[in-house]
Each structure stands twice: as structure tokens, then as C-alpha cells.
Design an enzyme around this catalytic site. Structure first.
Site, PDB file in Angstrom:
ATOM      1  N   ASP A  34       0.705  -1.161   0.125  1.00 40.52           N
ATOM      2  CA  ASP A  34      -0.124   0.016  -0.193  1.00 40.52           C
ATOM      3  C   ASP A  34       0.729   1.328  -0.038  1.00 40.52           C
ATOM      4  OD1 ASP A  34      -2.909  -1.107   0.214  1.00 40.52           O
ATOM      5  OD2 ASP A  34      -2.008  -1.856   2.092  1.00 40.52           O
ATOM      6  N   MET A  36       0.998   5.317   0.197  1.00 40.80           N
ATOM      7  CA  MET A  36       0.275   6.458   0.363  1.00 40.80           C
ATOM      8  C   MET A  36       0.857   7.762   0.432  1.00 40.80           C
ATOM      9  SD  MET A  36      -1.922   4.639   3.537  1.00 40.80           S
ATOM     10  CE  MET A  36      -2.735   2.848   3.192  1.00 40.80           C
ATOM     11  N   HIS A  65      -0.807  -1.332  -4.641  1.00 45.33           N
ATOM     12  CA  HIS A  65      -1.779  -0.421  -4.587  1.00 45.33           C
ATOM     13  C   HIS A  65      -1.459   1.067  -4.400  1.00 45.33           C
ATOM     14  CE1 HIS A  65      -5.791   0.273  -2.078  1.00 45.33           C
ATOM     15  NE2 HIS A  65      -5.802   1.053  -3.118  1.00 45.33           N
TER      16      HIS A  65
HETATM   17  C1  DX5 Z   1      -6.024   0.399   3.415  1.00 41.44           C
HETATM   18  C2  DX5 Z   1      -5.272  -0.688   2.573  1.00 41.44           C
HETATM   19  C3  DX5 Z   1      -5.253  -2.124   2.733  1.00 41.44           C
HETATM   20  C4  DX5 Z   1      -5.086  -2.496   4.421  1.00 41.44           C
HETATM   21  C5  DX5 Z   1      -6.059  -3.804   4.497  1.00 41.44           C
HETATM   22  O1  DX5 Z   1      -6.087   1.568   2.765  1.00 41.44           O
HETATM   23  O2  DX5 Z   1      -5.581  -0.102   1.121  1.00 41.44           O
HETATM   24  O3  DX5 Z   1      -4.746  -2.891   1.965  1.00 41.44           O
HETATM   25  O4  DX5 Z   1      -3.894  -2.563   4.805  1.00 41.44           O
HETATM   26  O5  DX5 Z   1      -5.736  -4.000   5.864  1.00 41.44           O
HETATM   27  P1  DX5 Z   1      -6.777  -4.862   6.690  1.00 41.44           P
HETATM   28  O6  DX5 Z   1      -6.910  -6.160   6.098  1.00 41.44           O
HETATM   29  O7  DX5 Z   1      -6.321  -4.638   8.155  1.00 41.44           O
HETATM   30  O8  DX5 Z   1      -8.087  -3.953   6.691  1.00 41.44           O
HETATM   31 ZN    ZN Z   2      -4.554  -1.963  -0.182  1.00 46.35          ZN
END
Ligand code: DX5
Ligand code: ZN
Length: 214
Positions: A34, A36, A65
């Protein structure tokens, strides 16, 4: 066969190398990373250098992502360290062009939608996607509660993908656990992202096997 893509967002980065090995041995299919930027989402995580280090030590595909503003500005850099590369429909990039660029750079393209976006808005882009990611929480943080509205979106997308005669992975991300995973699978998800549920477990391998067996 359902694929599992653990999200390392809430992991301990100092033990990530051995955690990744454990996950690989447990049979996970890819690793969800992820990214960000503190603008598209109210949180900052990591970028290309960290993913590059992970890439050197991992044997499974990296599922990146992007939660960044106008991601088309950085596709080249991220494509060099990704296998699946996804960005948000809402992030201000030309959608078709960005998906095509990802494919041209040798990655699988993934288009992601936030909870506020209706699946119908992306139907025209499906032919350019190798995967579609439906967010089942507001992007930005791990450990949130699954939003059931994602289930209808998954079913609509599954039906539209079939109607268009396409073969696209359907991924769901956020709040996946032993209770929500079967619901997402029944609605059409083929790839499950799970962060907290896997990384908070003493026995990560057991958790992966538990989800795989659902
Ligand atoms: C949130 C992320 C997710 C997150 C999922 O913005 O895109 O990938 O890490 O984490 P859980 O499974 O803890 O909801
Ligand atoms: Zn994610």
C-alpha cells in the site's frame, strides 16, 4: 482457487523479511503493498525504495496498490518494481491511458474504486484491466471494519466481466477476516487482501491456511 494477497501495511517492518518468508511458505499468492502519499489519502506509507528491497527478497508477485494523487506521474518508477500495478479511478489520472501504460511496461494493470464509486462508472475501462480492486473500507488505514456495500459491487462487477467475456481478477481490500472472506468470495472476489487479520496472528501460516480453506 482463491488467491491471498497479504497487506504488509500493519506489519513490523524490521521483521518483514522473515514474515514474508513465512507467508511464502504458507502459500500466499502475492504480496499487497500500500503506497500512500498523504494527499489522496490522509496517511503516508512507503514508496519505490522500500518496494525495491522487498522485491529483491520475495519469490511471489508484488501487488502494488497506489493511493496517490495523479498516479500517472509515477507509473514508470512503480512499474519497474511491481507485478500487478493498481491505481485509483478517483485519483485524477487519465484512466484508459494509465491502464495501457502499465501493460506496456510489462505489468498487470489494476483499476481500484473507493467506497463512494459505483461499479458502472468503470465498466468502459474493464477491457484494459487485468484486475479490478474493490475497496471495502475507506483507503488510508489498516484494521478497519468491512463495508457490506462492497458485496453488491463485487457481484455487479463479476456479472459485467462475464458479460464482456473478459478474464479479470476481482480483488477486495479492507476488513477481510474469517467472517467476511466467505461473503466476498460468494459475491465474486477472486483475490483477497488481508492485513490485520494475518499480521495480528501469532500463527500467520495458520491464518493463511484458514482463509484458503474457506
Ligand atoms: C487500506 C489498505 C489496505 C489495508 C488492509 O487503505 O489499502 O490494503 O492495509 O488492511 P486490513 O486487512 O487490516 O483492513
Ligand atoms: Zn490496499
Amino acid at each position: 482457487m482463491i488467491k491471498i494477497s497479504p497487506s504488509v501495511l500493519t506489519s513490523d517492518f524490521l521483521t518483514l523479511k522473515s514474515d514474508i518468508e513465512k507467508l511464502e511458505n504458507a502459500g500466499v499468492d502475492m504480496l499487497h503493498l500500500d503506497v500512500m502519499d498523504g494527499i489522496f489519502v490522509p496517511n503516508i506509507s512507503f514508496g519505490v525504495p522500500v518496494i525495491n528491497s522487498i522485491k529483491k527478497h520475495s519469490r511471489i508477485p508484488l501487488d502494488v496498490h497506489l493511493m496517490i494523487d495523479r498516479p500517472h506521474r509515477y507509473i514508470k518508477e512503480f512499474a519497474a518494481v511491481s507485478d500487478y500495478l493498481g491505481f485509483h479511478f478517483e485519483a485524477g489520472s487519465p484512466v484508459k491511458e494509465t491502464l495501457c501504460e502499465i501493460r506496456e511496461l510489462g505489468c498487470k494493470s489494476c483499476l481500484t474504486i473507493k467506497p463512494c464509486t459505483e461499479p458502472q462508472e468503470i465498466y468502459e475501462f474493464l477491457p484494459y484491466c487485468d484486475m479490478v480492486l474493490v475497496m471495502s473500507v475507506e483507503p488510508g488505514f489498516g484494521g478497519q471494519k468491512f463495508m457490506p456495500s462492497a458485496l453488491t459491487k463485487l457481484s455487479l462487477l463479476r456479472d459485467e466481466i462475464a458479460r464482456q467475456g473478459l478474464h479479470i481478477e476481482l480483488e477486495v481490500d479492507g476488513g477481510i477476516n474469517a467472517e467476511t472472506a466467505p461473503q466476498a468470495i460468494a459475491a465474486g472476489a477472486t483475490v483477497l487482501v488481508a492485513g490485520n487479520y494475518i499480521f495480528s496472528a501469532e500463527d500467520m501460516k495458520g491464518r493463511v491456511e484458514q482463509i484458503k480453506a474457506l
